[in-house]
Design a protein around this motif. Sequence first.
Motif, PDB file in Angstrom:
ATOM      1  N   ALA A 182       5.175   4.497  -3.350  1.00  0.00           N
ATOM      2  CA  ALA A 182       5.783   5.807  -3.611  1.00  0.00           C
ATOM      3  C   ALA A 182       6.042   6.022  -5.096  1.00  0.00           C
ATOM      4  O   ALA A 182       6.403   5.101  -5.835  1.00  0.00           O
ATOM      5  CB  ALA A 182       7.088   5.933  -2.829  1.00  0.00           C
ATOM      6  N   ILE A 191       4.796   8.118   5.435  1.00  0.00           N
ATOM      7  CA  ILE A 191       6.116   7.651   5.018  1.00  0.00           C
ATOM      8  C   ILE A 191       6.293   7.825   3.510  1.00  0.00           C
ATOM      9  O   ILE A 191       7.353   8.242   3.037  1.00  0.00           O
ATOM     10  CB  ILE A 191       6.312   6.166   5.406  1.00  0.00           C
ATOM     11  N   ARG A 192       5.239   7.518   2.746  1.00  0.00           N
ATOM     12  CA  ARG A 192       5.325   7.657   1.287  1.00  0.00           C
ATOM     13  C   ARG A 192       5.625   9.094   0.884  1.00  0.00           C
ATOM     14  O   ARG A 192       6.470   9.351   0.016  1.00  0.00           O
ATOM     15  CB  ARG A 192       4.009   7.202   0.646  1.00  0.00           C
ATOM     16  N   GLN A 240       5.031  -1.280   7.215  1.00  0.00           N
ATOM     17  CA  GLN A 240       4.538   0.037   6.785  1.00  0.00           C
ATOM     18  C   GLN A 240       5.524   0.695   5.834  1.00  0.00           C
ATOM     19  O   GLN A 240       5.142   1.301   4.830  1.00  0.00           O
ATOM     20  CB  GLN A 240       4.280   0.937   8.004  1.00  0.00           C
ATOM     21  N   ARG A 241       6.834   0.569   6.149  1.00  0.00           N
ATOM     22  CA  ARG A 241       7.850   1.122   5.248  1.00  0.00           C
ATOM     23  C   ARG A 241       7.845   0.413   3.907  1.00  0.00           C
ATOM     24  O   ARG A 241       7.979   1.043   2.853  1.00  0.00           O
ATOM     25  CB  ARG A 241       9.229   1.007   5.915  1.00  0.00           C
ATOM     26  N   ALA A 277       4.927   1.659   1.935  1.00  0.00           N
ATOM     27  CA  ALA A 277       5.145   3.043   1.506  1.00  0.00           C
ATOM     28  C   ALA A 277       6.091   3.099   0.306  1.00  0.00           C
ATOM     29  O   ALA A 277       5.865   3.856  -0.650  1.00  0.00           O
ATOM     30  CB  ALA A 277       5.696   3.869   2.665  1.00  0.00           C
ATOM     31  N   ILE A 329       1.347   4.808   6.454  1.00  0.00           N
ATOM     32  CA  ILE A 329       1.960   4.528   5.159  1.00  0.00           C
ATOM     33  C   ILE A 329       1.995   5.786   4.296  1.00  0.00           C
ATOM     34  O   ILE A 329       2.993   6.088   3.641  1.00  0.00           O
ATOM     35  CB  ILE A 329       1.193   3.400   4.444  1.00  0.00           C
ATOM     36  N   THR A 330       0.904   6.540   4.299  1.00  0.00           N
ATOM     37  CA  THR A 330       0.841   7.771   3.502  1.00  0.00           C
ATOM     38  C   THR A 330       1.893   8.775   3.956  1.00  0.00           C
ATOM     39  O   THR A 330       2.551   9.421   3.131  1.00  0.00           O
ATOM     40  CB  THR A 330      -0.558   8.401   3.610  1.00  0.00           C
TER      41      THR A 330
END
Length: 374
Positions: A137, A67-68, A129-130, A133, A64-65
Motif C-alpha cells: 500500500a 485490500i490495498r 493477504q492483509r 496488502a 490483495i489489490t
Amino acid sequence: MTVSDQAVELRLPALAITQSPGRVLYQFAVDGKLLDDFATVSRIRRDDESAVQGYQRPESLQHITAIRKYIESDAPMIPNGIVIAFDDRVRFEPSVKSDTYSVPGEIVIPVDVSEAPELRPGWIVDGQQRTAAIRDANVSQFPIPVTAFITANEEEQREQFILVNSTKPLPRSLIYELIPGTTGMLPPSLARRKISAELLDLLNWDSESPFHWRIQTPTNPEGVIKDNSILRMLDNSIIEGYLYNFRDPVDGTGDLEAMATVVNDYWTAVSLVFPGDWNSTPRKSRLVHGAGIVAMGFLMDAMCDRLRDENRLNVDGFLAEVSLIADSCAWSSGEWELASGTKRKWNDFQNTSKDIQILANHVLAAYRNSRRTR
C-alpha cells in the motif's frame, strides 16, 4: 519506527493472556510495514519425498489489490488482526507481577533483515493477504493488531492455521442483507451487488410489491423465493438489461424507486397471468424457482424496450404482453414443448446456467412468435 539493516530487538507493549495451562497468547500492535522484517509465510509445498510442507496457500493478487485499495482510501479500519507463530527466540517480559490471566509487559522480537525469510522468528498463520496488502500500500504506515503464540513446532502452527481458517464463513444471504446498510468501502465483488441488494430490500419490504415478504432472507426466513435468485435476476438487468438505464455507471448508484416501479409492474403482471403458479413454492412451481425467476427476468428486459417505445410501460402493458406466453408455459404441471422438438417435464428445469438459458430462450422465443402471429 524503522528497523535498520543490522540485527536489533523490536520491543513492543503487549499483553500475555493465559487461556489454559501452557497456552499463552500475546497481543500487541505493530506497524504493518514492519511485519515482513520478522515474519514470513510457510508456503504449502511438497518436499523431494512428496510430503506436504508448510500450510499457507499462494497469495491471491486480486484479493490483495482489493485490500490495498481500501487501505489507501480515506479512514480505513481493519479490526481483525494478524495471527503469528513465533519460535522460542521471541520472549515476553512482564512489567508487573500478576496472578491474573492478563499480564502487561513487552514482547521482544529479534529482527535481522539480512536473514533469509525462512530464518525469521515468525510465521504468519492467518493474515497473509492483509500483510501483503499493507506491504504494497502507498501509505507511510498502517498499525495492525497481532495475536501471537510461541512454538517451534510446525505441527502446532499448521493446527492453528486449520482452526483459524476452517470456521464457518458468514452465510452469503446474511452478507447481502447487510450490504444495503453499509456506507463504507466494500470488496469489488460485493460492491457490484450493492445496488441489487438495495433494490431487493426495497421489493421485499414494500407492501405494494408482489414480492412483499416473499423473498427469503435471514430476517424473513418464511419467504419462499430465494434471495440469490432475485439478486441474479436484478444483476442481469442492472448490468446489461433495461434497469441499466437507471444506473449511474460512474459510481454504481441508481434510481432505486424507478427500478422498483418497473420490476413491480412487470412481476405484478406475471402474478396475474399465472396466479396459481405465483402463489406457490419453488418445489411445486418453477415460476418461483431460481430457473423461472432468472429466465422471466430476461423476458422483462425484452418487453421493457418495446413497451417504452409504445408508451405502455405499466402493469396493463405488461399484462397484455405476458399473456402472450401463457399457453407456452408449464410452470407447475405438464411438459415444456421446446423449439428443438424435445419435451421436458415441468419440473425438469434446475437452477443451473444451462437450464436457465434453455428456459429463457424458450419464453423469449414464445414471446416473439406470439407477437408475430398476433
